[in-house]
Design a protein around this motif. Structure first.
Motif, short mmCIF file in Angstrom:
data_model
loop_
_atom_site.label_atom_id
_atom_site.label_comp_id
_atom_site.label_asym_id
_atom_site.label_seq_id
_atom_site.Cartn_x
_atom_site.Cartn_y
_atom_site.Cartn_z
N MET A 1 97.01 -1.28 -16.83
CA MET A 1 97.89 -0.13 -16.59
C MET A 1 98.36 0.47 -17.91
O MET A 1 98.35 1.68 -18.10
N LYS A 2 98.72 -0.41 -18.85
CA LYS A 2 99.17 0.08 -20.16
C LYS A 2 98.04 0.84 -20.86
O LYS A 2 98.25 1.85 -21.52
N ARG A 3 96.79 0.38 -20.66
CA ARG A 3 95.67 1.01 -21.33
C ARG A 3 95.37 2.38 -20.70
O ARG A 3 95.00 3.32 -21.39
N ASN A 4 95.57 2.49 -19.39
CA ASN A 4 95.18 3.73 -18.71
C ASN A 4 96.27 4.78 -18.70
O ASN A 4 95.99 5.95 -18.88
N VAL A 5 97.52 4.39 -18.46
CA VAL A 5 98.58 5.40 -18.37
C VAL A 5 99.57 5.30 -19.52
O VAL A 5 100.57 5.99 -19.52
N GLU A 6 99.32 4.39 -20.48
CA GLU A 6 100.15 4.29 -21.69
C GLU A 6 101.60 3.94 -21.39
O GLU A 6 102.49 4.34 -22.13
N SER A 7 101.86 3.27 -20.30
CA SER A 7 103.24 2.91 -19.99
C SER A 7 103.23 1.73 -19.01
O SER A 7 102.20 1.45 -18.37
N ASP B 1 105.75 1.67 -16.70
CA ASP B 1 106.74 2.18 -15.75
C ASP B 1 106.11 2.26 -14.37
O ASP B 1 105.06 2.90 -14.20
N LEU C 1 105.19 5.64 -12.50
CA LEU C 1 104.00 6.42 -12.79
C LEU C 1 102.86 6.08 -11.85
O LEU C 1 101.90 6.82 -11.73
N LEU C 2 102.95 4.92 -11.20
CA LEU C 2 101.88 4.50 -10.30
C LEU C 2 102.31 4.75 -8.86
O LEU C 2 102.49 3.82 -8.09
N ASN C 3 102.51 6.00 -8.49
CA ASN C 3 103.03 6.27 -7.15
C ASN C 3 102.00 6.95 -6.26
O ASN C 3 102.36 7.55 -5.26
N ARG C 4 100.71 6.86 -6.63
CA ARG C 4 99.69 7.52 -5.81
C ARG C 4 99.57 6.89 -4.43
O ARG C 4 99.23 7.55 -3.47
#
Lengths: 168, 109
Positions: B92-98, B100, B103-106
């Motif tokens: 997750m850190k690698r893909n969305v840089e965070s 939090d 940010l993963l609310n899809r």
């Protein structure tokens, strides 16, 4: 003895609260380690010596170090993530409190439990736990190795960099 | 040794139930309270451990080692879960840089 129980419980609850309310991830890990060491003390009080040793080795030795490793690797020590909104935080505390009250009220209604076997203080020793583990629970023990293998494969697969050009 | 073995005959089982319930509620509160996914994983560990403590307490009061073997299996599962969870955090850190979770609310809609 009861003083020891209350002291360990106080350490556990206070450090657990710090895990929730402290902002820096490194501080969270440190307080969780304190909590787990107090829990190992509880295991020793409950005559579960094998579990106390395994708890120290597995949790504080392996899992918490893994957490620290990820935090340092990803450079997450700065508390850059904004907290949830104040309303959400208050509601989280209220929900936790209500959950606590409901569980407490539910356990108040339990009837008294009578022990199945006569009291022995040696069930937590390595020989007794090992006998039970390798006689009655041999198949789950072997299956857990398959679980570990699949977890390892999954972790490696997640950790791999995916190339945007590969479409297979 | 005698002093330690007598401990569980002094402390009532209800105390351990209350302690485990307290820790579990703190874990639930932490999952709802935090936005950092690593902190949420830590609160998950807290809940695992409160259940472990209660299983050990019941096992000790019943003098039945099967409960402690069960705690051992829970520790195995927790170790596997943490390994997979932390690799998801790294991804997750690698893909969305965070890290939090907002940010993963899809999957929410």
């Amino acid at each position: 003895m009861i003083f020891l129980f209350f002291m360990l419980s106080a350490i556990m609850v206070i450090s657990a609260l710090f895990v929730v309310f402290s902002k820096s991830p490194i501080n969270n890990v440190i307080f969780l380690i304190i909590c787990f060491i107090a829990m190992a003390g509880h295991y020793i009080l409950l005559n579960a010596q094998f579990l106390a040793v395994v708890h120290i080795i597995v949790y504080t030795g392996a899992i918490m170090v893994l957490f620290l490793f990820v935090i340092m690797l990803l450079n997450l020590n700065k508390a850059i993530i904004p907290q949830k909104s104040k309303l959400t935080r208050i509601m989280a505390v209220i929900t936790g409190g209500i959950f606590f009250l409901v569980l407490l009220a539910a356990t108040r209604q339990t009837f008294e439990i009578h022990a199945r076997y006569p009291f022995t203080s040696e069930i937590g020793l390595v020989s007794n736990v090992g006998k039970t583990l390798f006689h009655e629970f041999l198949l789950p023990f072997e299956l857990s190795s398959v679980l570990f293998l699949s977890a390892m494969v999954g972790a490696v697969m997640f950790g791999k960099k995916d190339h945007p050009n590969d479409d297979d | 040794m005698n002093q330690i073995t007598s401990a569980i005959q002094i402390i009532p089982l209800e105390y351990y139930i209350v302690l485990s319930v307290t820790l579990f509620s703190i874990g639930v509160m932490g999952v709802l309270f935090r936005r950092n996914i690593i902190a949420i994983l830590m609160c998950l560990e807290l809940m695992f451990n409160s259940v472990n403590l209660l299983l050990t307490a019941f096992s000790a009061y019943h003098s039945d080692p099967a409960g402690q073997v069960f705690v051992f299996f829970i520790m195995i599962v927790a170790a596997a879960e943490v390994a997979v969870g932390l690799s998801i955090v790294v991804m997750m850190k690698r893909n969305v840089e965070s890290v939090d979770i907002n940010l993963l609310n899809r999957l929410k809609w």
